[in-house]
Write a protein that holds these residues in place. Structure first.
Motif, PDB file in Angstrom:
ATOM      1  N   THR A  90      43.756  15.709  59.537  1.00  0.00           N
ATOM      2  CA  THR A  90      42.592  16.331  58.923  1.00  0.00           C
ATOM      3  C   THR A  90      42.630  16.154  57.412  1.00  0.00           C
ATOM      4  O   THR A  90      43.603  16.531  56.757  1.00  0.00           O
ATOM      5  CB  THR A  90      42.531  17.823  59.268  1.00  0.00           C
ATOM      6  OG1 THR A  90      42.335  17.976  60.678  1.00  0.00           O
ATOM      7  CG2 THR A  90      41.384  18.508  58.534  1.00  0.00           C
ATOM      8  N   THR A 114      38.029  16.000  60.623  1.00  0.00           N
ATOM      9  CA  THR A 114      38.656  17.250  61.011  1.00  0.00           C
ATOM     10  C   THR A 114      39.122  17.142  62.456  1.00  0.00           C
ATOM     11  O   THR A 114      38.326  16.846  63.349  1.00  0.00           O
ATOM     12  CB  THR A 114      37.680  18.433  60.871  1.00  0.00           C
ATOM     13  OG1 THR A 114      37.222  18.520  59.518  1.00  0.00           O
ATOM     14  CG2 THR A 114      38.365  19.739  61.242  1.00  0.00           C
ATOM     15  N   SER A 116      40.838  19.157  65.528  1.00  0.00           N
ATOM     16  CA  SER A 116      41.153  20.480  66.040  1.00  0.00           C
ATOM     17  C   SER A 116      42.283  20.400  67.055  1.00  0.00           C
ATOM     18  O   SER A 116      42.443  19.398  67.760  1.00  0.00           O
ATOM     19  CB  SER A 116      39.921  21.124  66.677  1.00  0.00           C
ATOM     20  OG  SER A 116      39.464  20.357  67.785  1.00  0.00           O
TER      21      SER A 116
END
Length: 117
Positions: A90, A114, A116
């Protein structure tokens, strides 16, 4: 001068993939190597991968085997294929071009990636 525009960032789950692109325009004849860098807020910008004018790639150890850098024959587009993404990937990803002085003189605006968990 060389102008760079990145695209392709987004939100992806760990283990997923993303492909980034960087379109170059301007004085392309002055471009030598090109590279992808990434930066987390508050941290220094780090190298992800570099590709020579001849197309030889060099990768940061943290992304070896997962990322692939490439450029088209005309040198106007730089790519970064990212697979098996991890949360630590990220960052804001920046495209850079090495000019005739062999300094990293041209930078894109960045595209956010990004990952997760």
């Amino acid at each position: 001068q060389v102008h760079l525009v990145e695209s392709g960032g987004g939100l992806v789950q760990a283990g997923g993939s993303l492909n980034l692109s960087c379109v170059a325009s301007g004085s392309l004849f002055s471009v030598n190597a090109m590279a992808w860098y990434r930066q987390v807020p508050g941290k220094e910008r780090g190298t992800v991968a570099v590709i020579s004018r001849a197309g030889t790639p060099i990768y940061a150890n943290s992304v070896k085997g997962r990322f692939t850098i490439s450029r088209d024959n005309a040198g106007n587009t730089l790519y970064l294929q990212m697979t098996n993404l991890k949360p630590e990937d990220t960052a804001m990803y920046y495209c850079a071009a090495q000019g005739s002085t062999y300094s990293w003189d041209s930078w894109g605006q960045g595209t956010q990636v990004t990952v997760s968990s």
